[in-house]
Design an enzyme around this catalytic site. Structure first.
Site, mmCIF file in Angstrom:
data_model
loop_
_atom_site.group_PDB
_atom_site.id
_atom_site.type_symbol
_atom_site.label_atom_id
_atom_site.label_comp_id
_atom_site.label_asym_id
_atom_site.label_seq_id
_atom_site.Cartn_x
_atom_site.Cartn_y
_atom_site.Cartn_z
ATOM 1 N N VAL A 1 -8.626 -0.511 8.055
ATOM 2 C CA VAL A 1 -9.264 0.083 6.901
ATOM 3 C C VAL A 1 -9.923 -0.689 5.728
ATOM 4 O O VAL A 1 -11.078 -0.759 5.570
ATOM 5 C CB VAL A 1 -8.126 1.278 6.103
ATOM 6 C CG1 VAL A 1 -8.766 1.587 4.890
ATOM 7 C CG2 VAL A 1 -7.665 2.002 7.149
ATOM 8 N N ASP A 2 -9.071 -1.933 5.244
ATOM 9 C CA ASP A 2 -9.458 -2.650 4.353
ATOM 10 C C ASP A 2 -10.704 -3.834 5.126
ATOM 11 O O ASP A 2 -11.468 -4.314 4.242
ATOM 12 C CB ASP A 2 -8.400 -3.760 3.724
ATOM 13 C CG ASP A 2 -7.754 -2.695 2.747
ATOM 14 O OD1 ASP A 2 -8.367 -2.374 1.650
ATOM 15 O OD2 ASP A 2 -6.437 -2.649 2.581
ATOM 16 N N ASP B 1 -0.684 -13.426 45.722
ATOM 17 C CA ASP B 1 -0.309 -14.834 45.843
ATOM 18 C C ASP B 1 0.448 -15.114 44.512
ATOM 19 O O ASP B 1 0.874 -14.208 43.640
ATOM 20 C CB ASP B 1 -1.509 -15.732 45.744
ATOM 21 C CG ASP B 1 -2.541 -15.338 44.870
ATOM 22 O OD1 ASP B 1 -2.393 -14.774 43.724
ATOM 23 O OD2 ASP B 1 -3.589 -15.752 45.084
ATOM 24 N N ASP C 1 0.758 -1.200 -0.016
ATOM 25 C CA ASP C 1 0.070 0.063 0.056
ATOM 26 C C ASP C 1 0.686 1.445 0.000
ATOM 27 O O ASP C 1 0.369 2.480 -0.547
ATOM 28 C CB ASP C 1 -0.890 0.072 1.099
ATOM 29 C CG ASP C 1 -2.270 -0.695 0.901
ATOM 30 O OD1 ASP C 1 -2.227 -1.367 -0.058
ATOM 31 O OD2 ASP C 1 -2.933 -1.125 1.969
ATOM 32 N N ARG D 1 7.045 -6.343 3.588
ATOM 33 C CA ARG D 1 5.488 -6.494 3.294
ATOM 34 C C ARG D 1 5.627 -6.554 1.563
ATOM 35 O O ARG D 1 6.054 -5.584 0.917
ATOM 36 C CB ARG D 1 4.657 -5.396 3.494
ATOM 37 C CG ARG D 1 3.147 -5.703 3.151
ATOM 38 C CD ARG D 1 2.022 -5.054 3.907
ATOM 39 N NE ARG D 1 1.985 -3.533 3.667
ATOM 40 C CZ ARG D 1 0.888 -2.980 3.971
ATOM 41 N NH1 ARG D 1 -0.267 -3.494 4.269
ATOM 42 N NH2 ARG D 1 0.832 -1.708 4.041
#
Length: 435
Positions: free
Chosen positions: A193-194, A390, A54, A86
């Site tokens: 968004v997608d 504990d 993107d 990516r």
């Protein structure tokens, strides 16, 4: 395979920072990549993502893959975080998936010199579990092509569809089967968004829904499969307060990582999950919690939602529209219901060391006291509460300590800043707790 346990060196990822891989019309199309790989200290993310999807125009992605290989080959050895480019992918488009495969082949080519510094790849737009397996198969083909160890490249996915959200529920059944290498999975990242587009969601203003469900589901799936969950981008980059609120809400869901769009957001997200430098008190004032001001050890409220008056018979406490007449015990009880304490790193370490000493002495539980003097409208009241510690309490408080230890071990470039935040003594003791 014990998939409830982490299968990668890093146990936590605070920051997921994306950078365009190529820009048209500039002298050096890889300029932003060079800036990203040069980040250090708190400005450097835990995971840097050269973004060939993107963030990069389609016409520049071929050059972008080559830029990644070149820049990482030159500077990857010195980058303090992990590097996970990516690439393109789409559950409904075989051509796009093959293009992503070709990008991985370009970036991972040993002759280009980058692969020794590449930790894995990020795959966007995944669909059902079979689509995840297709991506995994391409990873295996890349490893086979270049003689890399099987499973050596980590795979992270961006959850951007209902199909991908459903696929997360199947990971426990699928990981570890001899027919796939899904053990390579590392991060589950939300792409809201997608996801909004895929869900056909509408809001009156056109803004994104909060999507609390997908954030919870991603964190839950990551926990069940021994992975790391990362929230999506917060695109109002000037709204640091909103970014902090988002991170605080995420942390209550176990979602400790978040996408960062700028170096400023990286700094905020790197510090956000860590315990504060100094402890502080909060008070519920209407629909929000307000931090009390420390005035020489006295915790002062200066707002107008809460009032306190001392009378001959006791106190009058006003909270919003409610007026309560109370004696000494009653006002302390009401104020204790309104206040809470946020411990510092030093406070947490002190408490954990005290519990470890008690456990060593044969005691299974001890009481820890929190005390403060509150001042409201000039009236001071001493309050204190005991919290029973504990083994379960101890283990729950190990999460921020484990996060700190993971950061300290994996990010030596941040050692000086962490010591400045907490002091050398607290850092040293924090590293010893639980060991």
């Amino acid at each position: 395979m014990g998939i409830d346990k982490r299968t990668h060196d890093r146990e936590f990822v605070r920051t997921f920072f994306t950078t365009p891989t190529a820009e048209k019309g500039v002298e050096d199309s890889a300029k932003k990549l060079r800036g990203g790989i040069g980040l250090r200290g708190m400005q450097a993310p835990d995971v840097w993502v050269p973004d060939n999807e993107d963030a990069t125009a389609p016409s520049m992605r071929g050059e972008g893959a080559e830029n990644i290989a070149k820049v990482v080959a030159e500077g990857g050895a010195d980058f303090p975080g992990e590097i996970h480019p990516r690439v393109v992918w789409h559950r409904d488009d075989p051509e796009t998936r093959y293009e992503g495969f070709e990008q991985m082949l370009t970036i991972a080519d040993p002759e280009r010199g980058a692969i020794d510094h590449i930790d894995g790849f990020v795959i966007p737009e995944v669909g059902d579990i079979d689509d995840w397996k297709k991506a995994d198969e391409f990873f295996t083909l890349v490893e086979t092509e270049y003689g890399l160890a099987e499973g050596s490249l980590a795979m992270s996915v961006i959850v951007e569809s209902g199909a991908a959200e459903q696929a997360m529920t199947k990971l426990r059944d699928e990981m570890g089967k001899p027919t796939n290498n899904l053990q390579r999975l590392f991060m589950l990242v939300i792409g809201e968004v997608d996801y909004t587009k895929d869900m056909r969601a509408i809001t009156p203003t056109g803004s994104l829904p909060s999507w609390d469900e997908i954030r919870h589901n991603t964190s839950s799936a990551a926990s069940a499969a021994g992975l790391i969950s990362v929230d999506g981008p917060y695109d109002d980059i000037r709204d640091i307060e909103g970014y902090h609120e988002r991170m605080t809400d995420n942390q209550s869901k176990g979602l400790l990582g978040i996408w960062s769009l700028t170096p400023t957001q990286v700094v905020e997200a790197n510090k956000g999950p860590l315990p504060p430098e100094d402890g502080y008190w909060l008070i519920e004032a209407g629909d929000r919690e307000v931090k009390l001001e420390d005035d020489d050890g006295v915790q002062v409220y200066r707002g107008d939602r809460i009032g306190l008056e001392e009378t001959d018979d006791g106190y009058v406490l006003t909270v919003g529209g409610d007026r309560l007449e109370l004696d000494d015990d009653g006002v302390r009880e009401e104020l204790l219901d309104l206040v809470s304490y946020v411990p510092s790193m030093g406070d947490i370490v002190d408490s954990m060391e005290e519990f470890e000493a008690a456990k060593e002495a044969g005691r299974g539980a001890i009481a820890m006291t929190q005390a403060a003097t509150l001042r409201i409208d000039g009236v001071e009241v001493d309050v204190e509460r005991d919290r029973m510690w504990d083994e379960a309490t101890y283990q729950a408080l190990m999460v921020p300590i484990s996060l700190f230890q993971d950061v300290y071990e994996n990010r030596p470039d941040q050692h000086e800043e962490l010591a400045a935040m907490y002091s050398e003594d607290v850092v040293e003791r924090a590293m010893d707790v639980g060991n």
